[in-house]
Design an enzyme around this catalytic site. Structure first.
Site, short mmCIF file in Angstrom:
data_model
loop_
_atom_site.label_atom_id
_atom_site.label_comp_id
_atom_site.label_asym_id
_atom_site.label_seq_id
_atom_site.Cartn_x
_atom_site.Cartn_y
_atom_site.Cartn_z
CE1 TYR A 86 -3.79 2.37 0.56
CE2 TYR A 86 -2.51 3.24 2.39
CZ TYR A 86 -3.58 3.35 1.52
OH TYR A 86 -4.43 4.42 1.60
CB ILE B 233 -10.15 9.37 6.53
CG1 ILE B 233 -8.96 10.26 6.13
CG2 ILE B 233 -11.48 10.09 6.33
CD1 ILE B 233 -8.75 11.50 6.97
CE LYS C 98 -3.59 5.12 -1.82
NZ LYS C 98 -4.57 5.78 -2.70
#
Ligand SMILES: NC(=O)c1ccc[n+]([C@@H]2O[C@H](COP(=O)([O-])OP(=O)(O)OC[C@H]3O[C@@H](n4cnc5c(N)ncnc54)[C@H](OP(=O)(O)O)[C@@H]3O)[C@@H](O)[C@H]2O)c1
Length: 251
Positions: free
Chosen positions: A158, A190, A162
């Site tokens: 991941y 988030i 990113k």
């Protein structure tokens, strides 16, 4: 923001059916943009976002497409352009995340995540940039993550994906300027379905560590995206804007 600024604009939000993408669709609609809501499989969620946009008085359509598939992305952009007009604003929010110990990593899991998070950023950008260049106007925001800026031992794939998004956006800013501005937003944790995968204890620990002592809401990321799409950020391109409650400032 000038209320009229996005009124004549068409926006496409990948991963618009849920989480950060959903909040971005609604924020764009409040500023008057026509919004295409992309989803992968959750048609019901996309339908609800479209209904909410229409309640806000803006035009919207849903468009199913797998952002990692070239044909699907070409078809998506064609559908959006015939339904709502040429894409002026693109937000790439579709993405997947999964924590894994390095011993569990496989080449297939690596390829799958890179295809959604990296190919899934590359393909929509490439599908809209020529039209934007021809018309002399385009604004693109790619959703990265603070995982792309910091080491993440349990999220190697991941984090790599990113970081790639940040590099891609930075180089596109040079390649497509001056007509198109391309920026990234790097959120911290988030409170979306993706964020909730961590479980309540880990989420609380992360919130407690952050200088702002909480995790973020999707609407807070949407506002940062709006800023980068708007002319309030008219001299900003190739940048990564961190919205993370202060976590990357920590050692
Ligand atoms: N939440 C966080 O803590 C956090 C932090 C940093 C960065 N981010 C990044 O922010 C972005 C949005 O995350 P989120 O938290 O909003 O995630 P989410 O709530 O899990 O929503 C993911 C969205 O991406 C869509 N999607 C997934 N795979 C897709 C594919 N192959 N093609 C098209 N759409 C696809 C989903 O569509 P369906 O509804 O059809 O499944 C959904 O709309 C991601 O890029 C993520 O990496 C999130």
């Amino acid at each position: 923001m000038d209320k009229k600024e996005l009124q004549s604009k068409t926006a496409l939000v990948t991963g618009g059916s849920r989480g950060i993408g959903r909040a971005t669709c609604l924020a764009l609609a409040r500023e008057g943009a026509r919004v295409a809501v992309n989803y992968a499989s959750n048609e019901k969620a996309a339908r609800e976002v479209v209904a909410e946009i229409e309640r806000l008085g803006s035009e919207a359509m849903m468009v199913g497409a797998d952002v990692s598939d070239p044909e699907s992305v070409t078809k998506m952009v064609t559908e959006v352009e015939s339904g709502l007009g040429p894409v002026d604003l693109l937000v790439t929010s579709a993405g997947i995340a999964k924590a894994a110990h390095h011993s569990e990593m496989t080449f297939d899991s690596w390829r799958h995540m890179l295809s959604v998070n990296v190919d899934g950023t590359y393909l929509p950008v490439m599908a809209v940039k020529d039209g934007m260049l021809d018309r002399g106007y385009g604004r693109i925001v790619c959703i990265s993550s603070i995982a792309g800026l910091r080491p993440r031992g349990r999220m190697v794939t991941y984090s790599t994906s990113k970081a790639a998004v940040i590099g891609f956006a930075r180089s596109c800013a040079e390649a497509f300027g001056p007509a198109i501005r391309v920026n990234c937003v790097a959120p911290g944790l988030i409170e979306t379905e993706m964020g909730a995968q961590l479980g309540p204890e880990a989420m609380q620990r992360i919130a407690d560590e952050a200088p702002l002592k909480r995790n973020g809401q999707p609407e807070e990321i949407a506002q940062t995206v709006l800023f980068l799409l708007s002319e309030r950020s008219s001299f900003t391109t190739g940048q990564t804007f961190v919205a993370d409650g202060g976590r990357v400032t920590l050692p």
